[in-house]
Scaffold this active site. Sequence first.
Site, PDB file in Angstrom:
ATOM      1  N   GLU A   1      50.588  39.514  53.302  1.00 58.35           N
ATOM      2  CA  GLU A   1      50.068  38.224  52.820  1.00 58.35           C
ATOM      3  C   GLU A   1      50.769  37.824  51.527  1.00 58.35           C
ATOM      4  O   GLU A   1      51.200  36.677  51.348  1.00 58.35           O
ATOM      5  CB  GLU A   1      48.557  38.325  52.533  1.00 58.35           C
ATOM      6  CG  GLU A   1      47.687  38.552  53.755  1.00 58.35           C
ATOM      7  CD  GLU A   1      47.394  40.029  53.993  1.00 58.35           C
ATOM      8  OE1 GLU A   1      48.302  40.863  53.731  1.00 58.35           O
ATOM      9  OE2 GLU A   1      46.294  40.352  54.448  1.00 58.35           O
TER      10      GLU A   1
ATOM     11  N   HIS B   1      17.811  29.805  46.330  1.00 61.51           N
ATOM     12  CA  HIS B   1      17.609  28.735  47.309  1.00 61.51           C
ATOM     13  C   HIS B   1      18.426  28.999  48.563  1.00 61.51           C
ATOM     14  O   HIS B   1      18.715  28.075  49.331  1.00 61.51           O
ATOM     15  CB  HIS B   1      17.993  27.396  46.675  1.00 61.51           C
ATOM     16  CG  HIS B   1      17.117  27.078  45.497  1.00 61.51           C
ATOM     17  ND1 HIS B   1      15.927  26.406  45.615  1.00 61.51           N
ATOM     18  CD2 HIS B   1      17.226  27.421  44.192  1.00 61.51           C
ATOM     19  CE1 HIS B   1      15.357  26.308  44.418  1.00 61.51           C
ATOM     20  NE2 HIS B   1      16.126  26.925  43.537  1.00 61.51           N
TER      21      HIS B   1
ATOM     22  N   LYS C   1      45.880  45.851  60.228  1.00 68.57           N
ATOM     23  CA  LYS C   1      47.195  45.381  59.748  1.00 68.57           C
ATOM     24  C   LYS C   1      48.264  45.672  60.799  1.00 68.57           C
ATOM     25  O   LYS C   1      49.108  44.838  61.093  1.00 68.57           O
ATOM     26  CB  LYS C   1      47.594  46.164  58.491  1.00 68.57           C
ATOM     27  CG  LYS C   1      47.091  45.623  57.190  1.00 68.57           C
ATOM     28  CD  LYS C   1      47.865  46.314  56.063  1.00 68.57           C
ATOM     29  CE  LYS C   1      47.074  46.425  54.799  1.00 68.57           C
ATOM     30  NZ  LYS C   1      47.718  47.174  53.747  1.00 68.57           N
TER      31      LYS C   1
ATOM     32  N   LYS D   1      50.839  45.852  43.910  1.00 65.20           N
ATOM     33  CA  LYS D   1      51.128  47.234  43.555  1.00 65.20           C
ATOM     34  C   LYS D   1      52.207  47.808  44.482  1.00 65.20           C
ATOM     35  O   LYS D   1      53.197  48.361  44.038  1.00 65.20           O
ATOM     36  CB  LYS D   1      49.841  48.057  43.652  1.00 65.20           C
ATOM     37  CG  LYS D   1      50.034  49.523  43.411  1.00 65.20           C
ATOM     38  CD  LYS D   1      48.748  50.293  43.584  1.00 65.20           C
ATOM     39  CE  LYS D   1      49.080  51.768  43.691  1.00 65.20           C
ATOM     40  NZ  LYS D   1      47.925  52.607  43.898  1.00 65.20           N
TER      41      LYS D   1
ATOM     42  N   GLU E   1      35.355  49.239  49.601  1.00 67.01           N
ATOM     43  CA  GLU E   1      36.628  49.883  49.944  1.00 67.01           C
ATOM     44  C   GLU E   1      36.598  51.347  49.464  1.00 67.01           C
ATOM     45  O   GLU E   1      37.242  52.208  50.039  1.00 67.01           O
ATOM     46  CB  GLU E   1      37.811  49.119  49.324  1.00 67.01           C
ATOM     47  CG  GLU E   1      39.061  49.194  50.176  1.00 67.01           C
ATOM     48  CD  GLU E   1      40.201  48.294  49.708  1.00 67.01           C
ATOM     49  OE1 GLU E   1      40.674  48.458  48.575  1.00 67.01           O
ATOM     50  OE2 GLU E   1      40.646  47.433  50.485  1.00 67.01           O
TER      51      GLU E   1
ATOM     52  N   GLY F   1      44.456  50.003  43.583  1.00 65.39           N
ATOM     53  CA  GLY F   1      44.426  48.538  43.562  1.00 65.39           C
ATOM     54  C   GLY F   1      43.119  47.976  43.021  1.00 65.39           C
ATOM     55  O   GLY F   1      43.104  47.099  42.161  1.00 65.39           O
ATOM     56  N   ARG F   2      41.998  48.509  43.493  1.00 71.02           N
ATOM     57  CA  ARG F   2      40.699  47.928  43.106  1.00 71.02           C
ATOM     58  C   ARG F   2      40.236  48.392  41.727  1.00 71.02           C
ATOM     59  O   ARG F   2      39.155  48.027  41.283  1.00 71.02           O
ATOM     60  CB  ARG F   2      39.665  48.244  44.181  1.00 71.02           C
ATOM     61  CG  ARG F   2      39.557  49.711  44.555  1.00 71.02           C
ATOM     62  CD  ARG F   2      38.734  49.898  45.831  1.00 71.02           C
ATOM     63  NE  ARG F   2      38.740  51.282  46.286  1.00 71.02           N
ATOM     64  CZ  ARG F   2      39.656  51.819  47.072  1.00 71.02           C
ATOM     65  NH1 ARG F   2      40.684  51.076  47.477  1.00 71.02           N
ATOM     66  NH2 ARG F   2      39.583  53.068  47.459  1.00 71.02           N
TER      67      ARG F   2
HETATM   68  O1  F6P Z   1      43.108  46.060  51.087  1.00 70.24           O
HETATM   69  C1  F6P Z   1      44.035  47.082  50.989  1.00 70.24           C
HETATM   70  C2  F6P Z   1      44.787  47.040  49.680  1.00 70.24           C
HETATM   71  O2  F6P Z   1      45.681  48.089  49.675  1.00 70.24           O
HETATM   72  C3  F6P Z   1      43.885  47.068  48.446  1.00 70.24           C
HETATM   73  O3  F6P Z   1      43.438  48.332  48.131  1.00 70.24           O
HETATM   74  C4  F6P Z   1      44.768  46.425  47.436  1.00 70.24           C
HETATM   75  O4  F6P Z   1      44.072  46.015  46.299  1.00 70.24           O
HETATM   76  C5  F6P Z   1      45.330  45.279  48.265  1.00 70.24           C
HETATM   77  O5  F6P Z   1      45.525  45.825  49.551  1.00 70.24           O
HETATM   78  C6  F6P Z   1      46.600  44.675  47.748  1.00 70.24           C
HETATM   79  O6  F6P Z   1      47.614  45.638  47.673  1.00 70.24           O
HETATM   80  P1  F6P Z   1      48.935  45.414  46.844  1.00 70.24           P
HETATM   81  O7  F6P Z   1      48.560  45.236  45.425  1.00 70.24           O
HETATM   82  O8  F6P Z   1      49.740  46.647  47.079  1.00 70.24           O
HETATM   83  O9  F6P Z   1      49.619  44.178  47.377  1.00 70.24           O
END
Ligand code: F6P
Length: 528
Positions: free
Chosen positions: A210, A381, A495, A204, A350, A264-265
């Site tokens: 990452e 289990h 971060k 987003k 979150e 995002g979520r």
């Molecule tokens: O974990 C933080 C966050 O901003 C989430 O809310 C989001 O889903 C994720 O990082 C990935 O963010 P992006 O889609 O901006 O890479």
Amino acid sequence: MNYTKTDAFLKLKKHHELLTDQRTADLFAAEADRMDKLVLTLDDFIIDFSKNKIDKRALELLCRMAEEVDIKKGVQDMLNGRKINSTEKRAVLHTALRNLDKDFHVDGVNISLGIRDTLNAMCKLAEGVRNGMTTGYTGKRIMDVVNIGIGGSYLGPKMAIRALDKFKTPLINFHFIANVDPVSAERVLKRLDAETTLFIVNSKSWTTDETLTNAAVCREWLVERLGVEAVGAHFVAASSNVPAANDFGLLSANVFGFGDYVGGRYSMWGPVGLPLLIAIGEKNFLELLAGAAVVDRHFADTPFEKNLPVVMALVDLWNIEFLNIGDLAVLPYSTELALLPAYLQQLVMESLGKSVGADGEPIDFATSPLLFGQEGTCGQHSFYQMLHQGSKKIACDFIAPVISSTGDTRSQRKLLANMVAQAEALMIGQKPAETEPNAAFRTFVGDRPSNTILMRKLTPKTLGMLIALYEHRTYATALLMGINAFDQFGVELGKKLAMGIEKELAGTVGAHDPSTTLLINTIKEFIQ
Ligand code: F6P
């Protein structure tokens, strides 16, 4: 405003004392209409709340509490595009992605026109990839789709592709690179042929380290094999930061955008769901959206006592506040739904893992559950020992599609019997005769609350409904607790520090506490 300020809260405090010495199992006899009040239905769903230590009066007062905090207004504010994500000054309209027959507005602008256009473009790409008309740079058919993304840009598509495996095209394999661990990319890439691979960079913000690192790794891998001219044919993106995606080398036509009103979520319903759309095709994807839209309407229009997400949230609140049962085990009796707990961890924790209210004031009550879980019967289990006999009580959500997608009835019957038995055992407990060997060890105190969610069958529609139920349950809980469910400042500090430490691992170590300094120095020593 949060629930602790309501008149109903004071009444519930008193009422709760009356229930303290009662056992849940005895409430069935005490209340003739208990099942009518505590078993709710919607479409192909039944949710049984009756194994919670709650009675009619408590539910009535909880609904009054929901009136007092004005959940109704909270829902309308969301659907009307008000900036309910107050810290980030954003509207919250993931619902606009799935109610395609309606028009939603933000700041007076109709956002639904763009949403429909983007969906059409996504469907075109998905269809082309599925039928082999959209090829790679050398003209070969796409056989592998790799999603590069993390958090909401990963968990939703991955969970849903697994859940809807029966609806997935057999012609394409789907892979996910999320962790920045180099092994994550290596494991996927070593199995692929560049000529037949499509990468989806799913971010987003297009600032997530990452994802950008993994995207760069994949881009280099592709360029090494096919040259830089091939990037456009092998990379597409889902992002609300189109210029940054263009800088990466993507044509705007290959970037599926969405607005900052989608968190995002909460984002699997739009461009973030592109891998899922390719996997299951347009018709099934639209059914998923339609299922979620059924729940949106139900959430907006149904009186609280029959409103599934609202009652789910009220029962959660009851458990957390009055019974001191703050954690939640999500237990899908379905291998297809095995990734649901991981998906819900982000959605719930979150969203609700906050200790200040939306007004910025500190909160003095428990907020987010610790949410965990595993598919049944495997969890039985593993950690169920603790659920039954641990000194800490945990609330449970049992979830099952009744009809197996395999058509089998023999194993499925065993699966469902296990689920029903676990919920019963948690509630009724067991008291062996004192003379029995190991009587103390065989004692189950019982009275451990659970919800059971049954759906007829797992389909795109019922999956959409299930996820939307949890989304709205989360929002309703946030409204009761007076917190903003849509920001996530808690992810920032780590971060920020990681960026500094990354530099220090390759250079001079700065000032830290002794523990952190030791860890940095040890890593540096081992790396050399
Ligand atoms: O974990 C933080 C966050 O901003 C989430 O809310 C989001 O889903 C994720 O990082 C990935 O963010 P992006 O889609 O901006 O890479």
